[in-house]
Design a protein around this motif. Sequence first.
Motif, PDB file in Angstrom:
ATOM      1  N   THR A   1       1.485   1.339  -1.752  1.00 23.27           N
ATOM      2  CA  THR A   1       1.665   2.736  -2.134  1.00 23.27           C
ATOM      3  C   THR A   1       2.762   3.339  -1.263  1.00 23.27           C
ATOM      4  O   THR A   1       3.159   2.743  -0.250  1.00 23.27           O
ATOM      5  CB  THR A   1       0.366   3.539  -1.933  1.00 23.27           C
ATOM      6  OG1 THR A   1       0.072   3.582  -0.527  1.00 23.27           O
ATOM      7  CG2 THR A   1      -0.802   2.926  -2.710  1.00 23.27           C
ATOM      8  N   ALA A   2       3.222   4.508  -1.637  1.00 27.08           N
ATOM      9  CA  ALA A   2       4.277   5.159  -0.850  1.00 27.08           C
ATOM     10  C   ALA A   2       3.809   5.396   0.587  1.00 27.08           C
ATOM     11  O   ALA A   2       4.554   5.173   1.545  1.00 27.08           O
ATOM     12  CB  ALA A   2       4.681   6.475  -1.506  1.00 27.08           C
ATOM     13  N   ARG A   3       2.572   5.830   0.773  1.00 23.99           N
ATOM     14  CA  ARG A   3       2.036   6.088   2.113  1.00 23.99           C
ATOM     15  C   ARG A   3       1.899   4.782   2.895  1.00 23.99           C
ATOM     16  O   ARG A   3       2.228   4.728   4.080  1.00 23.99           O
ATOM     17  CB  ARG A   3       0.694   6.814   2.025  1.00 23.99           C
ATOM     18  CG  ARG A   3       0.082   7.127   3.371  1.00 23.99           C
ATOM     19  CD  ARG A   3       0.948   8.041   4.209  1.00 23.99           C
ATOM     20  NE  ARG A   3       0.639   9.407   3.924  1.00 23.99           N
ATOM     21  CZ  ARG A   3       1.221  10.449   4.504  1.00 23.99           C
ATOM     22  NH1 ARG A   3       2.156  10.265   5.414  1.00 23.99           N
ATOM     23  NH2 ARG A   3       0.898  11.657   4.183  1.00 23.99           N
ATOM     24  N   GLU A   4       1.405   3.728   2.241  1.00 24.99           N
ATOM     25  CA  GLU A   4       1.291   2.431   2.918  1.00 24.99           C
ATOM     26  C   GLU A   4       2.653   1.918   3.352  1.00 24.99           C
ATOM     27  O   GLU A   4       2.817   1.421   4.465  1.00 24.99           O
ATOM     28  CB  GLU A   4       0.609   1.413   2.003  1.00 24.99           C
ATOM     29  CG  GLU A   4      -0.865   1.657   1.794  1.00 24.99           C
ATOM     30  CD  GLU A   4      -1.467   0.826   0.676  1.00 24.99           C
ATOM     31  OE1 GLU A   4      -2.709   0.786   0.592  1.00 24.99           O
ATOM     32  OE2 GLU A   4      -0.712   0.231  -0.117  1.00 24.99           O
ATOM     33  N   ARG A   5       3.645   2.071   2.497  1.00 26.79           N
ATOM     34  CA  ARG A   5       5.003   1.624   2.830  1.00 26.79           C
ATOM     35  C   ARG A   5       5.542   2.431   4.004  1.00 26.79           C
ATOM     36  O   ARG A   5       6.148   1.885   4.923  1.00 26.79           O
ATOM     37  CB  ARG A   5       5.920   1.764   1.619  1.00 26.79           C
ATOM     38  CG  ARG A   5       7.315   1.194   1.840  1.00 26.79           C
ATOM     39  CD  ARG A   5       8.179   1.405   0.618  1.00 26.79           C
ATOM     40  NE  ARG A   5       7.655   0.765  -0.562  1.00 26.79           N
ATOM     41  CZ  ARG A   5       8.083  -0.388  -1.052  1.00 26.79           C
ATOM     42  NH1 ARG A   5       9.070  -1.015  -0.461  1.00 26.79           N
ATOM     43  NH2 ARG A   5       7.548  -0.901  -2.132  1.00 26.79           N
TER      44      ARG A   5
ATOM     45  N   THR B   1      -6.730   2.330   8.643  1.00 29.46           N
ATOM     46  CA  THR B   1      -7.188   1.938   7.299  1.00 29.46           C
ATOM     47  C   THR B   1      -6.000   1.545   6.424  1.00 29.46           C
ATOM     48  O   THR B   1      -6.038   0.517   5.730  1.00 29.46           O
ATOM     49  CB  THR B   1      -7.971   3.101   6.646  1.00 29.46           C
ATOM     50  OG1 THR B   1      -9.108   3.394   7.465  1.00 29.46           O
ATOM     51  CG2 THR B   1      -8.416   2.743   5.237  1.00 29.46           C
ATOM     52  N   HIS B   2      -4.944   2.346   6.457  1.00 28.41           N
ATOM     53  CA  HIS B   2      -3.751   2.013   5.674  1.00 28.41           C
ATOM     54  C   HIS B   2      -3.150   0.687   6.137  1.00 28.41           C
ATOM     55  O   HIS B   2      -2.740  -0.137   5.309  1.00 28.41           O
ATOM     56  CB  HIS B   2      -2.702   3.130   5.775  1.00 28.41           C
ATOM     57  CG  HIS B   2      -2.980   4.305   4.895  1.00 28.41           C
ATOM     58  ND1 HIS B   2      -3.043   4.224   3.524  1.00 28.41           N
ATOM     59  CD2 HIS B   2      -3.194   5.608   5.194  1.00 28.41           C
ATOM     60  CE1 HIS B   2      -3.290   5.419   3.016  1.00 28.41           C
ATOM     61  NE2 HIS B   2      -3.397   6.282   4.012  1.00 28.41           N
ATOM     62  N   LEU B   3      -3.100   0.471   7.440  1.00 35.14           N
ATOM     63  CA  LEU B   3      -2.532  -0.789   7.945  1.00 35.14           C
ATOM     64  C   LEU B   3      -3.373  -1.993   7.517  1.00 35.14           C
ATOM     65  O   LEU B   3      -2.828  -3.050   7.191  1.00 35.14           O
ATOM     66  CB  LEU B   3      -2.392  -0.745   9.471  1.00 35.14           C
ATOM     67  CG  LEU B   3      -1.153  -0.022   9.980  1.00 35.14           C
ATOM     68  CD1 LEU B   3      -1.185   0.087  11.499  1.00 35.14           C
ATOM     69  CD2 LEU B   3       0.122  -0.719   9.529  1.00 35.14           C
TER      70      LEU B   3
END
Length: 174
Positions: free
Chosen positions: A80-84, A112-114
């Motif tokens: 996702t954009a946030r994950e990227r 969590t995203h990482l």
Amino acid sequence: MEAFSDFSLSGERIEACATLLAAAELSLNAGRTHGVADWLDGAAVLADQCRSARLLGDVSRRRSRLADLSATTDALPSLTAREREIAELASTGMTNAGIATTLFLSVRTVETHLRQVYRKLGVSNRAALTRRMLDNTVPRTAGTDRDVVPPPTDRDVVPPPTAAGGDSRATRAT
């Protein structure tokens, strides 16, 4: 892009075309593709109006580079954009707390995203994440796995050590 506007308003099509090509080149060198296709389209129209084969050739070469870079840039579509965004910051060496502060998130949200990024990219740590992010921003030559490396400049040349008892340490050429 201010220069482009100035040249366009004054009817200096060759300069406007050169400005668009320079902007495209700088973006491609930085690994960025957003907006480059539009700049190249504009440059192609101007080069055609000027009947400049050289400028049309420059447009064509940059379109090839854009296609090569786009092929590698899109290798992370599952993020996702946030994950990227978090993966890019983490790959620069920023800590989870630093990322959280920068993006106005909690440290737990960053973690969590990482975890999601690691799972999606099949990596297990930051070093592997950094390598993966770097691999996806370096253009590759068509049909190979070799990185495209710019040719050396005079500043990259290191003369060999002197044989006749002089200073044996190599120094950079100026």
